[in-house]
Design a protein around this motif. Structure first.
Motif, mmCIF file in Angstrom:
data_model
loop_
_atom_site.group_PDB
_atom_site.id
_atom_site.type_symbol
_atom_site.label_atom_id
_atom_site.label_comp_id
_atom_site.label_asym_id
_atom_site.label_seq_id
_atom_site.Cartn_x
_atom_site.Cartn_y
_atom_site.Cartn_z
ATOM 1 N N ALA A 152 9.189 -63.240 12.602
ATOM 2 C CA ALA A 152 9.901 -62.435 13.592
ATOM 3 C C ALA A 152 8.932 -61.569 14.380
ATOM 4 C CB ALA A 152 10.944 -61.559 12.897
ATOM 5 N N GLY A 153 9.293 -61.276 15.609
ATOM 6 C CA GLY A 153 8.493 -60.387 16.440
ATOM 7 C C GLY A 153 8.121 -61.036 17.754
ATOM 8 N N LEU B 291 2.793 -59.886 17.624
ATOM 9 C CA LEU B 291 2.198 -60.772 16.618
ATOM 10 C C LEU B 291 0.697 -60.919 16.851
ATOM 11 C CD1 LEU B 291 4.914 -63.600 16.440
ATOM 12 C CD2 LEU B 291 4.530 -61.745 14.800
ATOM 13 N N PHE B 292 0.292 -61.009 18.119
ATOM 14 C CA PHE B 292 -1.131 -61.149 18.412
ATOM 15 C C PHE B 292 -1.898 -59.892 18.019
ATOM 16 C CE2 PHE B 292 -4.465 -60.248 21.637
ATOM 17 C CZ PHE B 292 -5.406 -61.154 21.181
ATOM 18 N N HIS B 293 -1.375 -58.717 18.353
ATOM 19 C CA HIS B 293 -2.074 -57.472 18.009
ATOM 20 C C HIS B 293 -2.136 -57.282 16.495
ATOM 21 C CE1 HIS B 293 -2.917 -55.827 21.938
ATOM 22 N NE2 HIS B 293 -1.706 -56.167 22.349
ATOM 23 N N HIS B 294 -1.133 -57.783 15.776
ATOM 24 C CA HIS B 294 -1.184 -57.745 14.308
ATOM 25 C C HIS B 294 -2.301 -58.653 13.805
ATOM 26 C CE1 HIS B 294 -0.062 -59.220 10.279
ATOM 27 N NE2 HIS B 294 0.349 -57.993 10.078
ATOM 28 N N ALA B 295 -2.439 -59.813 14.446
ATOM 29 C CA ALA B 295 -3.438 -60.783 13.984
ATOM 30 C C ALA B 295 -4.862 -60.326 14.240
ATOM 31 C CB ALA B 295 -3.194 -62.131 14.656
ATOM 32 N N VAL B 296 -5.077 -59.524 15.300
ATOM 33 C CA VAL B 296 -6.438 -59.115 15.657
ATOM 34 C C VAL B 296 -7.126 -58.399 14.504
ATOM 35 C CG1 VAL B 296 -7.751 -57.543 17.138
ATOM 36 C CG2 VAL B 296 -6.042 -59.042 18.140
ATOM 37 N N SER B 297 -6.381 -57.572 13.790
ATOM 38 C CA SER B 297 -6.988 -56.807 12.695
ATOM 39 C C SER B 297 -6.773 -57.451 11.328
ATOM 40 C CB SER B 297 -6.417 -55.381 12.679
ATOM 41 O OG SER B 297 -5.008 -55.418 12.518
ATOM 42 N N ALA C 4 -13.757 -65.573 22.994
ATOM 43 C CA ALA C 4 -13.160 -66.910 23.067
ATOM 44 C C ALA C 4 -12.188 -67.146 21.915
ATOM 45 C CB ALA C 4 -14.262 -67.976 23.063
ATOM 46 N N ARG C 5 -12.562 -66.689 20.722
ATOM 47 C CA ARG C 5 -11.653 -66.849 19.569
ATOM 48 C C ARG C 5 -10.392 -66.015 19.746
ATOM 49 N NH1 ARG C 5 -12.675 -68.203 14.155
ATOM 50 N NH2 ARG C 5 -14.454 -69.344 15.006
ATOM 51 N N LEU C 6 -10.512 -64.810 20.292
ATOM 52 C CA LEU C 6 -9.334 -63.991 20.578
ATOM 53 C C LEU C 6 -8.409 -64.689 21.568
ATOM 54 C CD1 LEU C 6 -10.781 -60.363 20.894
ATOM 55 C CD2 LEU C 6 -9.300 -61.231 19.081
#
Length: 450
Positions: A263-264, A269-275, A355-357
């Motif tokens: 969910a989200g 979701l992307f900002h959660h994944a960054v860290s 590039a990975r981001l």
């Protein structure tokens, strides 16, 4: 004097490592068997992998997708090889903290030739220690530690990916088997009524075009069942390989639970994944290591100093003693090449991280959209399947009392089979998408989802 020299030699030799040759092929073939069940149970109970929780494995009952994922993390040969690379990185941290060994110099020159009469042997000795290593030691340690952290996070990321890939492989085996069973039952139904259709064709109760249509549909279903059987065998072999097992190893698997959707909004979701995504965290650690490497190259520009003591006795018997100093002057090289390389590596790592981001953001947006689309399609087919299943039961009852013709009955059952196969394929596609989104967003496993 001899006792002192012998003690010094023994002290030096006691710190040296011993070499033992180790064979390759026989231990490698033995390792293909994988760890025994009791070792897997103990390792699963003591599991320490980000995103995964320790589990109590019980091989006496069917294994869930979670349990198979944990087994893959423990026993997968590729992951075990990666963990060996992690040990290399830890050894490099240990090596970075070691101080350089001092250098002892000794020479003995015997005079000869004209005028050598009455002359004694010229002796010289010296003790030299590179002090520049003390200046860069803390930077070397930090550089090695960051590099080891990058390797550790990269290994943990591969473990996380492998665990979710194994969960998906287990679901593929389950749903491919379900599809094959549906196709096999439909084929059995058609074969059971084939003689009746032939009789109706001979009595001209059905048109030949209709008969050819049923034959083509049966051939297509037969080909579908054969393709599903091949895919099922390949999926079982792939699952065994991910678990580090022999290809023919039987596995008892529990029925998978429905995966909870991630969910989200995609942006959140992307900002959660960054860290949280460990591959991104590994790249951050690699960038910090590159920063330390650049500092190390800059420090190496300064003059390198070695300090020690020296003593000598010339051929006339005069003895000398004093300090010895060695200084490397940065006149021509000045470590400029190493600085340029270190700067370029740091810049390249920055570009790699960006590039990975970008790739992670694109992947998360794509998977989130696909998950929502598959949920809508599943809901639509589920309603249609319920209606068709109810209609099929009524049609079967009507056919038994001869209130419904054979052609109409088989046509309806063909439609039901098509919808059931589509529903099963959609469930597998949704599971694959949701597991890929769980992996991409680094969401830990929770609940009873398997």
């Amino acid at each position: 004097m001899r006792q002192t020299a012998l003690a010094l030699v023994l002290a030096i030799l006691s710190g040296c490592a011993a070499y033992h040759a180790k064979p390759l092929r026989a231990p490698a073939l033995a390792a293909l068997k994988g760890p025994p069940h009791r070792a897997l149970v103990a390792a699963a109970r003591a599991l320490k992998v980000p995103g995964l929780r320790p589990l109590a494995l019980d091989f006496r009952r069917p294994l869930t997708g979670k349990e198979l994922g944990v087994i893959a993390v423990i026993a997968n040969p590729a992951l075990r090889a990666l963990r060996a690379r992690e040990r290399i990185a830890r050894a490099q941290v240990f090596a970075a903290g070691l101080l350089p060994d001092p250098v002892i110099q000794f020479s003995a020159l015997k005079p000869y030739g004209v005028g050598a009469g009455g002359r004694t042997m010229a002796l010289s000795d010296g003790f030299l220690w590179d002090l520049s290593r003390l200046v860069t030691r803390s930077t070397d340690i930090r550089m090695a530690q960051e590099r080891a952290s990058a390797v550790r996070y990269q290994v943990a990321w591969r473990e996380w990916v492998a665990a979710n890939e194994t969960r998906l492989a287990a679901r593929q085996v389950y749903w491919l088997k379900a599809e094959w069973v549906i196709a096999h039952k439909a084929l059995a139904l058609w074969k059971g009524h084939e003689s009746l259709l032939r009789g109706d064709l001979r009595r001209h109760l059905i048109a030949r075009s209709r008969w050819l249509f049923f034959q083509a549909a049966q051939d297509a279903l037969r080909m579908k069942a054969a393709a599903l059987h091949r895919a099922l065998r390949a999926a079982r072999v792939a699952l065994a390989g991910q678990l580090g097992l022999a290809p023919a190893t039987p596995l008892a698997m529990a029925r998978p639970h429905r995966l909870r959707p991630v969910a989200g909004a995609p942006r959140a979701l992307f900002h959660h994944a960054v860290s949280r995504r460990l591959d991104l965290v590994a790249m951050v650690a690699a960038y910090h290591s590159a920063n330390a490497a650049l500092l190390r190259a800059v420090l190496d520009q300064y003059p390198r100093l070695s300090l020690g003591a020296a003593g000598a006795r010339n051929s006339s018997g005069v003895a000398e003693a004093g300090l010895q100093l060695s200084l490397v002057l940065p006149l021509f090289n000045a470590n400029r090449g190493a600085v340029a390389i270190a700067r370029s590596k740091r810049a390249a790592l920055f570009k790699d991280y960006v590039a990975r981001l970008a790739a992670a953001r694109s992947q998360i947006y794509r998977l989130a959209g696909a998950q929502a689309s598959l949920d809508r399609e599943l809901a639509r087919f589920k309603g249609r399947g319920l209606v068709l299943a109810h209609t099929a039961r009524a049609a079967q009852a009507a056919y038994r009392v001869h209130a419904l013709g054979l052609v109409s009955y088989l046509t309806l059952m063909q439609e039901l089979t098509t919808v059931e196969l589509k529903m099963t394929a959609l469930r597998l596609a949704r599971a694959a998408t949701t597991l890929a989104l769980i992996t991409a967003t680094a969401r830990p496993w929770s609940g009873k989802t398997a």
